[in-house]
Design an enzyme around this catalytic site. Structure first.
Site: not given
Ligand SMILES: [Zn+2]
Ligand SMILES: [Zn+2]
Length: 421
Positions: A242, A308, A380
């Site tokens: 993103d 992440y 996601y």
């Protein structure tokens, strides 16, 4: 092949020597079509003279010339224009760094169909006019420039439009692979044309035509575009993060394509330095290296686990033990993710199972927490934390019974070196 019939047809249709010789293609090894036509007519004349001492075969007798190309009943002068067409090509490639090339030609459709007709009447032995032109122009260009004609993926394909005396130059793209990191959480991976003007430039975008002044693509490409003189670039990333996510660790692989480059020999280590100096830490590019076009498709098909780091906020605040347990419950779990509402306008509405490899609580104070998550490609992460109104289940929010949302998300690592789990 009936050489007598070719000679008769050449006389009847008033063909130039090149067009005559082309009808007898492959006879007389090593001759040009012009020489072949000349030999054919001369031989025919000598045979006629020998047979008919009265001199009643006027066309073939003596030096009765074949029409010049300008007066040719077929090629309308093209056989005589090889030199000037080759010059068009040479002018088009001057100042462009090439090693190999291939010439193509566009020829008036009427000439081509007339040629087919004539060749059909003789059993289709002839060579097409286009292949004669391609070969002859190509060899003049090679002689004058030192460039090497090459059939398979030449540096340039040069198409001469003989109807308008114009040249279309298609230079083979350059492909450079590397990895990028992105510390700046305000820039997109690729250029993003302004929504209001679609890239033309307007007041909303300050005339830039872009939604964001910079992108990873524009920062990586700028020095490469300048050094190569390329007309444009295309950025092929191995996936993307993103805009507001950082890309850290060893970075994300990409291939930058430089289209219509005028220079092919680039000093990649020096350009890598130039990119990184100009980007001033917002992004970095590393390990720039030459690759071939198929690498782009390969990169697009590569998937891997990613790790992440996320900062989350919980409302109401959640006890640390409870957060830890929630994270432990998700580690090793396969979650069902229905296409998030935020992307459902451009993605099919599906439910995808995705495996969460690990989830560690790095720190927490109740209202906020920091997590490290390793998950299968395509997971996601924001929705894994928030639950997206039940569209992702189980989720951290569901397990700790509080609203949780991601405030900062960084990609720490792409697990390229290990097979996907
Ligand atoms: Zn001709
Ligand atoms: Zn605009």
């Amino acid at each position: 092949m009936d050489l007598e019939a070719i000679a008769e047809l050449a006389q009847r249709e008033r063909l130039c020597l090149g067009c005559t010789g082309r009808l007898a293609a492959r006879r007389g090894h090593g001759l040009t079509n012009h020489e072949r036509g000349q030999a054919l007519l001369a031989t025919r004349a000598m045979l006629a003279e020998a047979a008919d001492e009265t001199g009643t075969a006027p066309f073939f007798h003596g030096a009765t010339p074949a029409p010049a190309p300008d007066e040719c009943g077929l090629c309308a002068g093209l056989c005589g224009e090889v030199e000037s067409l080759a010059q068009l090509v040479l002018d088009a490639v001057v100042d462009i760094e090439l090693a190999t090339f291939q010439v193509g030609t566009l020829v008036d459709a009427e000439i081509l169909s007339r040629e087919k007709e004539l060749q059909a009447g003789l059993g289709n032995h002839g060579e097409p006019l286009k292949s004669q032109l391609n070969r002859e122009i190509g060899s003049r260009v090679a002689d004058a420039s030192g460039l090497e004609p090459q059939r398979d993926s030449p540096d340039a394909v040069i198409v001469v439009d003989t109807r308008y005396d114009t040249v279309d130059l298609q230079i083979r793209s350059l492909f450079i692979e590397g990895r990028y990191t992105k510390a700046d959480r305000t820039i997109p991976q690729t250029r993003w044309p302004c929504r209001h003007c679609r890239g033309r430039g307007c007041e909303r975008c300050d005339g830039s035509g872009q939604m964001y002044p910079d992108s990873v693509q524009s920062l990586v490409a700028a020095p490469l575009l300048e050094a190569s003189g390329a007309g444009e670039d295309k950025f092929h990333g191995m996936g993307r993060e993103d805009i507001d996510a950082a890309m850290l660790g060893a970075g994300r692989p990409f291939v930058l394509e430089l289209r219509q480059p005028r220079v092919r020999s680039l000093d990649l280590p020096a350009l890598e330095k130039a990119i990184n100096v100009a980007a001033d830490g917002r992004i970095t590019a590393n390990g720039l290296a030459w690759v071939a076009r198929p690498r782009v498709a390969e990169l697009k098909e590569t998937v891997c686990d990613k790790t992440y780091r996320v900062d989350i906020r919980c409302d109401p605040p959640v006890e640390i033990e409870r957060l830890k347990k929630g994270a432990q419950r998700l580690a090793g779990e396969v979650v069902e993710q229905r296409t998030p509402t935020r992307v459902s306008h451009r993605r099919a509405d599906l439910v995808r199972p995705r495996r969460v490899e690990s989830m560690k609580l790095l720190s927490a104070d109740g209202a906020t927490a920091e997590l490290e998550i390793r998950a299968q490609h395509g997971t996601y992460i924001r929705e894994l934390v928030s639950g997206d109104g039940g569209r992702t289940s189980p989720s951290l929010a569901e397990l700790v019974e509080a609203e949780c949302r991601v405030e900062v998300l960084d990609v720490l690592h792409l697990h390229l070196e290990e097979p996907e789990t």
